[in-house]
Design an enzyme around this catalytic site. Structure first.
Site, short mmCIF file in Angstrom:
data_model
loop_
_atom_site.label_atom_id
_atom_site.label_comp_id
_atom_site.label_asym_id
_atom_site.label_seq_id
_atom_site.Cartn_x
_atom_site.Cartn_y
_atom_site.Cartn_z
N LYS A 3 0.83 -1.22 0.00
CA LYS A 3 0.00 0.00 0.00
C LYS A 3 0.86 1.26 0.00
O LYS A 3 0.54 2.24 -0.67
CB LYS A 3 -0.86 0.04 1.26
CG LYS A 3 -2.21 -0.61 1.08
CD LYS A 3 -3.04 -0.43 2.33
CE LYS A 3 -2.33 -1.07 3.50
NZ LYS A 3 -3.01 -1.63 4.56
N CYS B 299 25.92 5.66 13.22
CA CYS B 299 25.40 5.63 14.59
C CYS B 299 26.15 4.59 15.42
O CYS B 299 27.31 4.81 15.74
CB CYS B 299 23.90 5.42 14.58
SG CYS B 299 23.15 6.17 16.02
N HIS C 128 22.02 9.65 11.10
CA HIS C 128 21.57 8.69 10.08
C HIS C 128 21.40 9.37 8.73
O HIS C 128 20.30 9.87 8.43
CB HIS C 128 20.22 8.08 10.50
CG HIS C 128 20.30 7.19 11.68
ND1 HIS C 128 20.39 5.83 11.56
CD2 HIS C 128 20.32 7.46 13.01
CE1 HIS C 128 20.45 5.29 12.77
NE2 HIS C 128 20.41 6.27 13.66
N GLU D 13 21.04 8.05 5.92
CA GLU D 13 20.13 7.29 5.05
C GLU D 13 18.71 7.84 5.03
O GLU D 13 18.00 7.69 4.04
CB GLU D 13 20.15 5.80 5.43
CG GLU D 13 19.50 5.42 6.76
CD GLU D 13 20.42 5.53 7.97
OE1 GLU D 13 21.42 6.28 7.89
OE2 GLU D 13 20.12 4.89 9.00
N1 GLN Z 1 22.68 2.12 20.61
C1 GLN Z 1 23.34 3.33 20.27
C2 GLN Z 1 22.82 4.52 21.05
O1 GLN Z 1 21.74 4.49 21.57
C3 GLN Z 1 23.27 3.60 18.77
C4 GLN Z 1 21.88 3.79 18.26
C5 GLN Z 1 21.78 3.66 16.76
O2 GLN Z 1 22.63 3.08 16.10
N2 GLN Z 1 20.70 4.19 16.20
O3 GLN Z 1 23.50 5.51 21.17
#
Ligand code: GLN
Length: 546
Positions: free
Chosen positions: A20, A384, A510, A512
């Site tokens: 969807k 991250c 991030h 992405e």
């Molecule tokens: N676990 C890590 C933190 O909380 C990285 C989190 C993640 O990769 N989004 O800082």
């Protein structure tokens, strides 16, 4: 604000996973390409307030918006297709609806009335659906209703749609119902009965579908379309086939060929035009006609499921097309990487991405992977948790701090090179309390990252609790790992790189989430380019040996 927007509701029948989100995003693309201001909203019938607390095994990736909402991964598709940011208002869950109604009840806002699913929950749903439309920013709002009609959880949403269609009046709100037309190979036939039943189920709740979009593995012949139209009370041109495609990026063109945009606009009493999707088609062409190929390892712990790293995989598709390269992503489970097998597992790769993640499982393998690519000059991108692993690896193996760790996995370590900030230490609730959403970052003059972004400062989206511990910054920099991106207000380290390595970058945010078809993310574009250079280097080295 008056409600001038038109509404399209997308429901699903027969089975889940019919796509969807992709149909909604493809339709939105076609309408946007005719000059309409379009947005898409997802209503999720589960009771979690948001998917932030859901395991990726359960629900795929959690997508984060500019304003820090943790949302369904379909919002990622909306942004990638439309190149427009979404927000908290674009994703509503039953949990959020109930939370809001219960808060109102506690404040006494219902004036002594009994609070009920109808009208209180349905009113709240209707209000949420209209927030975007009433903002004046959009001509058309597409609302995708999660789940399958007939589910107990979906009922209040379907009832809200029924009421809204009346409130909005004719030509202002339409329903597209997505179903499956299965092919029974034993009978050699396409079957319409499941669709008929699901349209009937929808009608039992008082909602008549205006348009049917039928997922199918084979072309729907004319007589089958006629039969569906007749039994489901829709016009023949409103029976749209959605045949399996080799890439989701083909779906807008498939919908255009079927005339979905035309029927929709006709039913909404809006003008239709030829959509301008020239740039989109250029992207699809480049994506399908690569000139070379690279293999990039994605080191994570949710490797069995495509959806867990959805935005990363899509960002590679955008960056691949930009470089005219096919990016083959090879998932490598970090739990099974160790010092002895790391060469075997990673030796053939042209680049390595260590993925985001939470918790202890698989982190040793991630650290071994970082050490391998750092020592062997393989292009590396850490996102991250991946960046945090790169910091730990460097502290342990270059600075010689053997117990360097993140306090997420080892709260007793004396050397928490990745640590909780003060404001996180008192937080006990898990939901919605991480560092979330868009944060600014200044890029260091002369750094690789500044060259990649071609900018002095950027804004990227975050979702984490732990941070680079600034106490170790000077030592790390002296040993060769530079902090090249800092948050201007807090001084938090957002980016690390190793200038002596051909391409080694770790980012706390991030990237992405912000890669779209129209705007492939510069960091992914540069990473794929580095992987291509690395593969060429490897090839000429092997040739020289021969
Ligand atoms: N676990 C890590 C933190 O909380 C990285 C989190 C993640 O990769 N989004 O800082």
């Amino acid at each position: 604000m008056t409600n001038t927007a038109k509404y399209i509701f997308v429901t699903g029948g027969v089975t889940s996973s019919l796509g969807k989100g992709i149909i909604a995003a493809s339709l939105a693309k076609l309408l946007q390409a005719q000059g309409y201001r379009v947005t898409i909203q997802k209503l999720d019938p589960y009771i979690n307030v948001d998917p932030g607390t859901l395991n990726p095994y359960e629900h795929g990736e959690c997508y984060v918006t500019e304003d820090g909402a943790e949302t369904d991964l379909d919002l990622g598709h909306y942004e990638r297709f439309l190149n427009r940011a979404t927000s908290q208002a674009n994703n509503v869950t039953t949990g959020r609806i109930y939370q809001s109604v219960i808060d109102k009840e506690r404040r006494g806002e219902f004036l002594g009335k009994t609070v009920q699913v109808v009208p209180h929950i349905t009113d709240e749903i209707k209000e949420r659906i209209q927030i975007l439309g009433k903002s004046g920013d959009y001509d058309i709002v597409i609302t995708e209703i999660g789940g399958t009609v007939g589910d107990i959880e979906s009922l209040p949403y379907i009832e809200a749609v029924r009421q809204l269609r009346w409130d909005l009046g004719e030509n202002n709100g339409i329903v597209i119902h997505l179903t499956l037309v299965p092919f029974l190979s034993a009978a050699g036939e396409l079957k319409t009965k499941p669709t008929q039943h699901s349209v009937k189920t929808l009608m039992e709740s008082g909602v008549q579908a205006d348009i049917l979009v039928c997922r199918t593995e084979h072309n729907l012949p004319k007589d089958l379309r006629r039969k569906l139209a007749l039994f489901c009370n829709v016009k023949e041109n409103a029976v749209i086939q959605s045949i399996d495609a080799s890439t989701i990026y083909d779906v807008p063109n498939l919908m255009l060929d079927e005339g979905l945009d035309k029927v929709v606009l006709e039913k909404l009493n809006l003008k239709s035009d030829t959509p301008d999707i020239e740039r989109w088609n250029q992207f699809v062409h480049r994506h399908k006609n690569p000139k070379s190929e690279v293999t990039i390892g994605l080191i994570g712990k949710y490797v069995e499921l495509q959806d867990s790293y959805k935005s990363i995989l899509e960002a590679f598709i955008h960056a691949g097309a930009e470089n005219e390269v096919k990016v083959k992503v090879e998932s490598v489970h970090s739990e099974y990487i160790n010092k002895d097998n790391v060469h075997l597992k990673l030796g053939h790769l042209d680049g390595v991405l260590v993925a985001p993640g939470f918790g202890e499982r698989g982190i040793d393998g991630k650290i071994d992977a970082v050490q391998y690519v750092r020592e062997n000059n393989v292009p590396f991108l850490g996102i991250c948790l991946g960046m945090q692993m790169a910091v730990i690896e460097f502290a342990r193996n270059v600075l010689g701090i053997k117990d360097a760790a993140s306090s997420e996995m080892n709260s007793d370590t004396k050397n928490a090179v990745i640590d909780l900030m003060e404001d996180q230490k008192t937080i006990t609730d898990k939901g919605g309390t991480m560092r979330l959403g868009a944060w600014d970052c200044d890029l260091k003059l002369g750094s690789a990252i500044r060259d990649i972004y071609k900018s002095e400062s950027i804004s990227e989206r975050h979702r984490h609790r732990y941070e680079f511990n600034g106490d170790y910054k000077a030592q790390m920099e002296a040993a060769g790992m530079q902090a090249t991106g800092l948050n201007p207000d807090t001084g938090l380290v957002e980016i690390v790189e190793i200038p002596t390595h051909p391409w080694f970058i770790g980012v706390q945010y991030h990237p992405e989430y912000k890669s779209t078809v129209a705007n492939p993310h510069p960091l992914f574009v540069a990473f794929v380019k580095a992987a291509l250079l690395h593969s060429r280097g490897k090839r000429s080295a092997t040739m020289a040996k021969k």
